[in-house]
Scaffold this motif. Structure first.
Motif, PDB file in Angstrom:
ATOM      1  N   ALA A  88       0.566  18.677   0.604  1.00  0.00           N
ATOM      2  CA  ALA A  88       0.879  19.326  -0.674  1.00  0.00           C
ATOM      3  C   ALA A  88      -0.083  18.906  -1.784  1.00  0.00           C
ATOM      4  CB  ALA A  88       2.311  18.983  -1.068  1.00  0.00           C
ATOM      5  N   HIS A  89      -0.977  17.952  -1.504  1.00  0.00           N
ATOM      6  CA  HIS A  89      -1.869  17.445  -2.553  1.00  0.00           C
ATOM      7  C   HIS A  89      -3.327  17.488  -2.097  1.00  0.00           C
ATOM      8  CE1 HIS A  89       2.067  15.897  -3.793  1.00  0.00           C
ATOM      9  NE2 HIS A  89       1.584  15.929  -5.022  1.00  0.00           N
ATOM     10  N   SER A  90      -3.757  18.663  -1.726  1.00  0.00           N
ATOM     11  CA  SER A  90      -5.152  18.921  -1.328  1.00  0.00           C
ATOM     12  C   SER A  90      -5.686  17.894  -0.332  1.00  0.00           C
ATOM     13  CB  SER A  90      -6.089  18.937  -2.546  1.00  0.00           C
ATOM     14  OG  SER A  90      -5.470  19.444  -3.666  1.00  0.00           O
ATOM     15  N   GLY A  91      -4.830  17.465   0.585  1.00  0.00           N
ATOM     16  CA  GLY A  91      -5.293  16.587   1.655  1.00  0.00           C
ATOM     17  C   GLY A  91      -5.433  15.129   1.263  1.00  0.00           C
ATOM     18  N   THR A  92      -4.877  14.737   0.097  1.00  0.00           N
ATOM     19  CA  THR A  92      -5.021  13.329  -0.296  1.00  0.00           C
ATOM     20  C   THR A  92      -3.653  12.664  -0.528  1.00  0.00           C
ATOM     21  OG1 THR A  92      -4.992  13.543  -2.713  1.00  0.00           O
ATOM     22  CG2 THR A  92      -7.099  13.989  -1.595  1.00  0.00           C
ATOM     23  N   LEU A  93      -3.681  11.326  -0.608  1.00  0.00           N
ATOM     24  CA  LEU A  93      -2.454  10.555  -0.859  1.00  0.00           C
ATOM     25  C   LEU A  93      -2.236  10.314  -2.358  1.00  0.00           C
ATOM     26  CD1 LEU A  93      -2.842   7.880   1.984  1.00  0.00           C
ATOM     27  CD2 LEU A  93      -1.087   9.669   1.863  1.00  0.00           C
ATOM     28  N   GLU A  94      -3.109  10.844  -3.179  1.00  0.00           N
ATOM     29  CA  GLU A  94      -3.015  10.666  -4.638  1.00  0.00           C
ATOM     30  C   GLU A  94      -1.589  10.957  -5.113  1.00  0.00           C
ATOM     31  OE1 GLU A  94      -6.042  10.242  -6.973  1.00  0.00           O
ATOM     32  OE2 GLU A  94      -4.215   9.448  -7.916  1.00  0.00           O
ATOM     33  N   GLY A  95      -0.993   9.974  -5.816  1.00  0.00           N
ATOM     34  CA  GLY A  95       0.348  10.176  -6.369  1.00  0.00           C
ATOM     35  C   GLY A  95       1.464   9.917  -5.365  1.00  0.00           C
ATOM     36  N   PHE A  96       1.157   9.382  -4.192  1.00  0.00           N
ATOM     37  CA  PHE A  96       2.183   9.104  -3.169  1.00  0.00           C
ATOM     38  C   PHE A  96       3.154   8.041  -3.697  1.00  0.00           C
ATOM     39  CE2 PHE A  96       3.326   6.744   0.855  1.00  0.00           C
ATOM     40  CZ  PHE A  96       4.170   7.738   1.350  1.00  0.00           C
ATOM     41  N   THR A  97       4.447   8.289  -3.536  1.00  0.00           N
ATOM     42  CA  THR A  97       5.431   7.358  -4.098  1.00  0.00           C
ATOM     43  C   THR A  97       6.205   6.593  -3.017  1.00  0.00           C
ATOM     44  OG1 THR A  97       6.979   9.208  -4.209  1.00  0.00           O
ATOM     45  CG2 THR A  97       5.813   8.654  -6.254  1.00  0.00           C
ATOM     46  N   GLY A  98       5.810   6.784  -1.754  1.00  0.00           N
ATOM     47  CA  GLY A  98       6.527   6.112  -0.664  1.00  0.00           C
ATOM     48  C   GLY A  98       6.060   4.683  -0.429  1.00  0.00           C
ATOM     49  N   GLY A  99       5.316   4.123  -1.378  1.00  0.00           N
ATOM     50  CA  GLY A  99       4.842   2.743  -1.252  1.00  0.00           C
ATOM     51  C   GLY A  99       4.201   2.323  -2.560  1.00  0.00           C
ATOM     52  N   ASP A 100       3.991   1.003  -2.705  1.00  0.00           N
ATOM     53  CA  ASP A 100       3.335   0.531  -3.937  1.00  0.00           C
ATOM     54  C   ASP A 100       1.836   0.718  -3.811  1.00  0.00           C
ATOM     55  OD1 ASP A 100       5.783  -0.295  -4.871  1.00  0.00           O
ATOM     56  OD2 ASP A 100       5.596  -2.283  -3.928  1.00  0.00           O
ATOM     57  N   ARG A 101       1.263   1.180  -4.897  1.00  0.00           N
ATOM     58  CA  ARG A 101      -0.186   1.373  -4.890  1.00  0.00           C
ATOM     59  C   ARG A 101      -0.870  -0.002  -4.921  1.00  0.00           C
ATOM     60  NH1 ARG A 101      -3.246   5.935  -6.297  1.00  0.00           N
ATOM     61  NH2 ARG A 101      -5.372   5.251  -6.622  1.00  0.00           N
ATOM     62  N   MET A 102      -1.806  -0.220  -4.015  1.00  0.00           N
ATOM     63  CA  MET A 102      -2.478  -1.525  -3.981  1.00  0.00           C
ATOM     64  C   MET A 102      -3.603  -1.539  -5.002  1.00  0.00           C
ATOM     65  SD  MET A 102      -2.544  -1.987   0.175  1.00  0.00           S
ATOM     66  CE  MET A 102      -3.376  -3.554   0.245  1.00  0.00           C
ATOM     67  N   GLU A 103      -3.706  -2.669  -5.696  1.00  0.00           N
ATOM     68  CA  GLU A 103      -4.721  -2.751  -6.753  1.00  0.00           C
ATOM     69  C   GLU A 103      -6.134  -2.622  -6.170  1.00  0.00           C
ATOM     70  OE1 GLU A 103      -4.873  -6.133  -9.859  1.00  0.00           O
ATOM     71  OE2 GLU A 103      -2.979  -5.015  -9.995  1.00  0.00           O
ATOM     72  N   ASN A 104      -6.351  -3.346  -5.085  1.00  0.00           N
ATOM     73  CA  ASN A 104      -7.656  -3.280  -4.430  1.00  0.00           C
ATOM     74  C   ASN A 104      -7.477  -2.689  -3.026  1.00  0.00           C
ATOM     75  OD1 ASN A 104     -10.135  -3.630  -3.318  1.00  0.00           O
ATOM     76  ND2 ASN A 104     -10.093  -5.868  -3.362  1.00  0.00           N
ATOM     77  N   PRO A 105      -7.866  -1.414  -2.838  1.00  0.00           N
ATOM     78  CA  PRO A 105      -7.628  -0.758  -1.544  1.00  0.00           C
ATOM     79  C   PRO A 105      -8.251  -1.517  -0.366  1.00  0.00           C
ATOM     80  CG  PRO A 105      -8.440   0.820  -3.178  1.00  0.00           C
ATOM     81  CD  PRO A 105      -8.538  -0.530  -3.805  1.00  0.00           C
ATOM     82  N   GLY A 106      -9.335  -2.242  -0.645  1.00  0.00           N
ATOM     83  CA  GLY A 106     -10.010  -3.000   0.419  1.00  0.00           C
ATOM     84  C   GLY A 106      -9.126  -4.094   1.001  1.00  0.00           C
ATOM     85  N   ASP A 107      -8.093  -4.517   0.221  1.00  0.00           N
ATOM     86  CA  ASP A 107      -7.198  -5.576   0.693  1.00  0.00           C
ATOM     87  C   ASP A 107      -6.395  -5.138   1.915  1.00  0.00           C
ATOM     88  OD1 ASP A 107      -8.109  -7.165  -1.279  1.00  0.00           O
ATOM     89  OD2 ASP A 107      -6.357  -6.957  -2.595  1.00  0.00           O
ATOM     90  N   LEU A 108      -6.293  -3.839   2.114  1.00  0.00           N
ATOM     91  CA  LEU A 108      -5.554  -3.343   3.288  1.00  0.00           C
ATOM     92  C   LEU A 108      -6.137  -3.949   4.576  1.00  0.00           C
ATOM     93  CD1 LEU A 108      -4.363   0.222   4.083  1.00  0.00           C
ATOM     94  CD2 LEU A 108      -5.934  -0.866   5.668  1.00  0.00           C
ATOM     95  N   LEU A 109      -7.457  -4.117   4.572  1.00  0.00           N
ATOM     96  CA  LEU A 109      -8.118  -4.601   5.792  1.00  0.00           C
ATOM     97  C   LEU A 109      -7.802  -6.063   6.102  1.00  0.00           C
ATOM     98  CD1 LEU A 109     -11.589  -2.977   5.110  1.00  0.00           C
ATOM     99  CD2 LEU A 109      -9.992  -2.278   6.893  1.00  0.00           C
ATOM    100  N   THR A 110      -7.464  -6.819   5.068  1.00  0.00           N
ATOM    101  CA  THR A 110      -7.251  -8.254   5.278  1.00  0.00           C
ATOM    102  C   THR A 110      -5.765  -8.638   5.221  1.00  0.00           C
ATOM    103  OG1 THR A 110      -7.687  -8.575   2.919  1.00  0.00           O
ATOM    104  CG2 THR A 110      -9.534  -8.909   4.419  1.00  0.00           C
TER     105      THR A 110
END
Ligand code: NAD
Length: 425
Positions: free
Chosen positions: A272-294
């Motif tokens: 519903a959002h042109s193929g992106t997660l922008e504005g997704f509310t099913g989780g907290d937005r991470m300040e630094n997306p790179g932290d997902l890897l660690t």
């Protein structure tokens, strides 16, 4: 989303050489003779053509087209066609070799190839692209063929271009020849199950690796970088098998939910959002997306782009298992750090080979003149992926090497043995 035939992307730390680096280690472990080493190191065929195209303004522009067949020892060559401004022979040569190893790892009867046209499809009209595809096909009419060399989409090309290629090739032969190319639209002989094939293979590889590491899927956590074709399918299928997907990301941001992201909701949001997660509310937005890897998770699935696990962050990785959905997400130098830390990485040439496997099924169905159900495609590709995992794992144990080198060993050994049976001149 256009299907992309698996291909490595440049390792910024060590462009193109990274493939050869790993090839060399595996060749040494195998004790490959110099003669066979030299055969496998060099491409079997390289074709460069000039393609004069009438542009929409009436002027003729000449484009350079390349096709490299690295090997046809195991069968007809297989590999995508890349339309990009920076296509050059060296890159295509490396990509072609990489296809040889990838097809050999999953034990499908193909050699490796790659093609490219130096152009910028974003700045070209549909008509100009169509004329370029048709001209390239005609220039390669003696190279391509269902029993010789079977192209597929790669960067800058998709099902639309494959349909033009099939049409042009068929016209030149006076009959419809679907099996000359894969990645076609479904109505033109594309295969069911292809869209999810790569993510599905990632899931099969992850579960097989978890079994070896004694990680229970029902108590395991997982983070997925990239929520495109591969990442969203991998997340969905892993969630279905009990894993808790605690983090997902795309180029707009990363989201974390300790209780587990609802992957179906995330997919709906994306649609519903042109193929992106922008504005997704099913989780907290991470300040630094790179932290997902660690993050401290059991399973990490990099499924976005190349070179995300590098010397800069490899020592901070806390996942027990990495399953490479993307091509080339781990740089050659980061490999050593992960190995030191005892983290298992299921390499791209194995983990994301579900895509090329279902490409192979498309070719098989075209040749049979028969369409398989999605269920049959899935069952067969799962079996191929699981068998490939087991073979690579056994090689890792036998040669006491990490899974990545083991995958190269399996591939090189297979091609080298076939070569020695077939013989040279
Ligand atoms: P895609 O374009 O569908 O998805 C890419 C995803 O990565 C998107 O969600 C995008 O937003 C995200 N992304 C981009 N930059 C990011 C960043 N900096 N951080 C986090 N996310 C980011 O592409 P895809 O087909 O899913 O391919 C992903 C990777 O898998 C590529 O490396 C591709 O070569 C490889 N691969 C794809 C297939 C296939 O069948 N599609 C097969 C083999 C390998």
């Amino acid at each position: 989303m256009a299907y992309i035939e698996p291909a490595p992307i440049k390792d910024k730390e060590n462009p193109l050489e990274s493939m050869m680096e790993r090839f060399n280690i595996a060749a040494e472990k195998l004790g490959l003779s110099d003669e066979v080493y030299n055969v496998l190191k060099n491409p079997a065929k390289q074709v460069i053509v000039s393609l004069p195209i009438t542009m929409d303004n009436g002027k003729i522009q000449v484009f350079e087209g390349i096709r490299v067949i690295h090997s046809n020892i195991l069968g007809p060559a297989k590999g995508g066609i890349r339309f990009a401004p920076d296509v050059h022979l060296d890159e295509v040569r490396a990509l072609a070799a990489w296809m040889t190893w990838k097809c050999a790892v999953v034990d499908i009867p193909y050699g490796g190839a790659k093609g490219g046209v130096r152009c910028n499809p974003r700045e070209m009209s549909k008509g100009e692209i169509e004329r370029l595809v048709r001209a390239y096909t005609m220039a390669m009419i003696d190279v391509f063929g269902p029993d010789k060399d079977i192209p597929a989409p790669d960067m800058g090309t998709g099902p639309r271009e494959m349909a033009w290629l099939m049409d042009e090739y068929s016209k030149a032969h006076g009959m419809t020849i679907q099996a000359v190319v894969t990645g076609k639209p479904l109505v033109l002989g594309g295969s069911l199950g292809r869209t999810e094939a790569t993510g599905r293979g990632v899931m099969v590889s992850a579960l097989a690796a978890m079994q070896k590491l004694k990680i229970n899927p029902f108590s395991a956590t997982c983070a997925v970088q990239g929520f495109g074709n591969v990442g969203s399918w991998a997340a969905q299928l892993l969630e279905e098998r009990g894993l808790k997907i605690v983090a997902i990301s795309d180029h707009t941001g990363a989201f974390y939910n300790a209780a587990g992201i609802n992957v179906q909701e995330a997919i709906k949001h994306k649609e519903a959002h042109s193929g992106t997660l922008e504005g997704f509310t099913g989780g907290d937005r991470m300040e630094n997306p790179g932290d997902l890897l660690t993050m401290e998770v059991d399973v990490l699935v990099p499924a976005a782009m190349e070179d995300v696990i590098t010397v800069a962050n490899a020592d901070k990785i806390r996942a027990k298992l990495i399953v490479e959905g993307a091509n080339g997400p781990t740089s050659a130098k980061a490999d050593a750090i992960l190995n030191e830390k005892g983290i298992m990485a299921v390499p791209d040439i194995l983990a994301n080979a579900g895509g090329v496997t279902v490409s192979y099924f498309e070719w098989v169905q075209n040749r049979l003149g028969y369409k398989w159900t999605a269920d049959r495609v899935n069952r067969r590709s799962d079996r191929i992926m699981k068998d490939a995992f087991d073979t690579v794992y056994a090689a890792a144990v036998k040669y006491e090497v990490p899974m990545r080198i083991a995958a190269y060993i399996v591939a090189i050994d297979k091609v080298a043995k076939t070569y020695s049976f077939r013989g040279g001149f």
